[in-house]
Design a protein around this motif. Sequence first.
Motif, PDB file in Angstrom:
ATOM      1  N   VAL A  50     -39.525  10.139  37.728  1.00  0.00           N
ATOM      2  CA  VAL A  50     -38.342  10.896  37.319  1.00  0.00           C
ATOM      3  C   VAL A  50     -37.404  11.218  38.484  1.00  0.00           C
ATOM      4  O   VAL A  50     -36.178  11.259  38.314  1.00  0.00           O
ATOM      5  N   MET A  51     -37.967  11.439  39.682  1.00  0.00           N
ATOM      6  CA  MET A  51     -37.150  11.868  40.805  1.00  0.00           C
ATOM      7  C   MET A  51     -36.976  10.784  41.867  1.00  0.00           C
ATOM      8  O   MET A  51     -35.856  10.330  42.134  1.00  0.00           O
ATOM      9  N   SER A  52     -38.076  10.346  42.487  1.00  0.00           N
ATOM     10  CA  SER A  52     -37.987   9.478  43.663  1.00  0.00           C
ATOM     11  C   SER A  52     -37.324   8.139  43.377  1.00  0.00           C
ATOM     12  O   SER A  52     -36.382   7.736  44.066  1.00  0.00           O
ATOM     13  N   THR A  53     -37.816   7.431  42.360  1.00  0.00           N
ATOM     14  CA  THR A  53     -37.292   6.092  42.082  1.00  0.00           C
ATOM     15  C   THR A  53     -35.804   6.108  41.736  1.00  0.00           C
ATOM     16  O   THR A  53     -35.027   5.349  42.332  1.00  0.00           O
ATOM     17  N   PRO A  54     -35.337   6.956  40.800  1.00  0.00           N
ATOM     18  CA  PRO A  54     -33.896   6.983  40.505  1.00  0.00           C
ATOM     19  C   PRO A  54     -33.051   7.434  41.694  1.00  0.00           C
ATOM     20  O   PRO A  54     -31.990   6.848  41.963  1.00  0.00           O
ATOM     21  N   LEU A  55     -33.511   8.458  42.415  1.00  0.00           N
ATOM     22  CA  LEU A  55     -32.727   8.991  43.531  1.00  0.00           C
ATOM     23  C   LEU A  55     -32.597   7.966  44.653  1.00  0.00           C
ATOM     24  O   LEU A  55     -31.498   7.723  45.164  1.00  0.00           O
ATOM     25  N   ILE A  56     -33.720   7.353  45.034  1.00  0.00           N
ATOM     26  CA  ILE A  56     -33.678   6.355  46.099  1.00  0.00           C
ATOM     27  C   ILE A  56     -32.895   5.131  45.657  1.00  0.00           C
ATOM     28  O   ILE A  56     -32.138   4.545  46.441  1.00  0.00           O
ATOM     29  N   GLY A  57     -33.066   4.737  44.396  1.00  0.00           N
ATOM     30  CA  GLY A  57     -32.306   3.591  43.893  1.00  0.00           C
ATOM     31  C   GLY A  57     -30.813   3.818  43.997  1.00  0.00           C
ATOM     32  O   GLY A  57     -30.063   2.918  44.413  1.00  0.00           O
ATOM     33  N   PHE A  58     -30.376   5.034  43.664  1.00  0.00           N
ATOM     34  CA  PHE A  58     -28.947   5.353  43.732  1.00  0.00           C
ATOM     35  C   PHE A  58     -28.459   5.382  45.173  1.00  0.00           C
ATOM     36  O   PHE A  58     -27.444   4.751  45.510  1.00  0.00           O
ATOM     37  N   ILE A  59     -29.172   6.104  46.040  1.00  0.00           N
ATOM     38  CA  ILE A  59     -28.729   6.257  47.436  1.00  0.00           C
ATOM     39  C   ILE A  59     -28.776   4.922  48.173  1.00  0.00           C
ATOM     40  O   ILE A  59     -27.813   4.529  48.841  1.00  0.00           O
ATOM     41  N   ALA A  60     -29.911   4.214  48.067  1.00  0.00           N
ATOM     42  CA  ALA A  60     -30.044   2.943  48.778  1.00  0.00           C
ATOM     43  C   ALA A  60     -29.079   1.901  48.223  1.00  0.00           C
ATOM     44  O   ALA A  60     -28.509   1.096  48.979  1.00  0.00           O
TER      45      ALA A  60
END
Length: 274
Positions: A50-60
Amino acid sequence: MSEREIIASIVSSGFILVFVIELLAGKFKESPRPWRDGGFIMAGLSAHAVMSTPLIGFIAGWLVVLMFPNSSGALADTPFWLALGCIFFTQEMMHYWLHRWIHEKEWLWKIHRTHHTAEKLNTGVIWRYNIFWTLLLPQVWMLPFMIYFGLGIPCVVAGMITFFGNMLTHTAFRWDLWLRKKMPWSEPAWCVIEKVITLPDTHHAHHAWGPGSNLNGNYATTLFIFDTVFGTAKIPNREQKRYGLPKAKNLDWKEELFWPLIRKPEASLSSKQP
């Protein structure tokens, strides 16, 4: 079904299979606090999804387009095995140094410590961590970059190798010691393999305390050669009796999951051990 969906199905099916085998074998009942372990595992899985994968995907994803605006698919013609080898080696090396650094830096240790407070090892422990831990993992940050450059499939396969390696080294079944006992003639080969590839023998030592342990060493996920080369290897060739940390029972579950947002003063703990 897309390639990503196929890969996701393979990973989840493999994990569920080993998890169920351990469950039926009664390995989870051996834990002194199975409900606490289960709660941490569910929290780690949820935070990752819910947090790490979407957030990192967006930022990276935003960063790679900003840094390399005209390079989409630039490496797509790279031979698969060359790309896989380079990505896997790079991820393993980065993870080794991240893992080592976090063990050596006290101010970061508590983000990783939750993974080490499990008092028994099993495949579920690979998801037992502080909710912010996966935000630091190089494998997760590399994936959006590799997808952008046209190397998404080799990167995902490299991640699969690491994941299944994690399962084989965290499992409660000491398959490596069993094989060595059943096939004594293969010992010369094992003496080489254990210096190159991470086995349950060396990773269980990393999670143990007392005889046969090596908490501050054996950092590699899959390629143990990094520990061998950089002097952090300890190969016990034995089963460990105690896992976790001596003061694990004194730790507050909220701090374990949410450090550094929630902090408990060390003075409130009865043990000063790591």
